[in-house]
Motif scaffolding. Structure first.
Motif, short mmCIF file in Angstrom:
data_model
loop_
_atom_site.label_atom_id
_atom_site.label_comp_id
_atom_site.label_asym_id
_atom_site.label_seq_id
_atom_site.Cartn_x
_atom_site.Cartn_y
_atom_site.Cartn_z
N LEU A 45 0.70 13.28 -1.04
CA LEU A 45 0.58 14.32 -2.06
C LEU A 45 -0.74 15.08 -1.92
CD1 LEU A 45 2.06 12.41 -5.12
CD2 LEU A 45 3.10 14.35 -3.90
N LYS A 46 -1.83 14.36 -1.59
CA LYS A 46 -3.10 15.04 -1.37
C LYS A 46 -3.02 16.01 -0.21
CE LYS A 46 -6.80 12.01 -2.93
NZ LYS A 46 -7.89 11.14 -2.47
N ALA A 47 -2.37 15.58 0.88
CA ALA A 47 -2.24 16.44 2.06
C ALA A 47 -1.38 17.68 1.77
CB ALA A 47 -1.62 15.64 3.21
N GLY A 61 0.80 -1.22 0.00
CA GLY A 61 0.00 0.00 0.00
C GLY A 61 0.83 1.27 0.00
N TRP A 62 2.13 1.13 -0.26
CA TRP A 62 2.98 2.31 -0.22
C TRP A 62 2.61 3.34 -1.28
CZ3 TRP A 62 6.08 3.31 -4.44
CH2 TRP A 62 6.35 2.25 -5.31
N GLN A 63 2.10 2.88 -2.44
CA GLN A 63 1.69 3.85 -3.46
C GLN A 63 0.51 4.67 -2.98
OE1 GLN A 63 1.99 0.45 -4.27
NE2 GLN A 63 2.98 0.26 -6.26
N ALA A 64 -0.43 4.03 -2.27
CA ALA A 64 -1.58 4.76 -1.73
C ALA A 64 -1.13 5.77 -0.68
CB ALA A 64 -2.58 3.78 -1.13
#
Length: 82
Positions: free
Chosen positions: A77-79, A68-71
């Motif tokens: 990036l969203k934050a 899940g590292w890509q998530a």
């Protein structure tokens, strides 16, 4: 090396180490089971595939956190978006 989703498990005779023969029924059953495990086509893609260059240290840090590292990169990036 084949990917796990490309591999089909077919039961062999446990009493015969040289049993490589596969019945048609066993093959058909394995193909049915494989279809159940496969993910279908996305109806409405919600993400876009891109190529992104990151520092090796940043990439290593995220990969070290496991699956899940890509998530998690996406969430970081969203934050950070302004």
């Amino acid at each position: 090396m084949p990917r796990p989703e490309d591999t089909i498990a077919i039961p062999a005779d446990p009493d015969d180490p040289d049993d490589f023969s596969v019945s048609e029924a066993a093959l058909q059953q394995a193909l049915v089971e494989r279809q159940v495990r496969m993910r279908g086509v996305q109806r409405a893609p919600t993400k876009q595939q891109v190529t992104l260059r990151l520092d090796p240290e940043v990439l290593a840090k995220f990969r070290a956190t496991g699956r899940g590292w890509q998530a998690r990169i996406n969430a970081a990036l969203k934050a950070a978006q302004v």
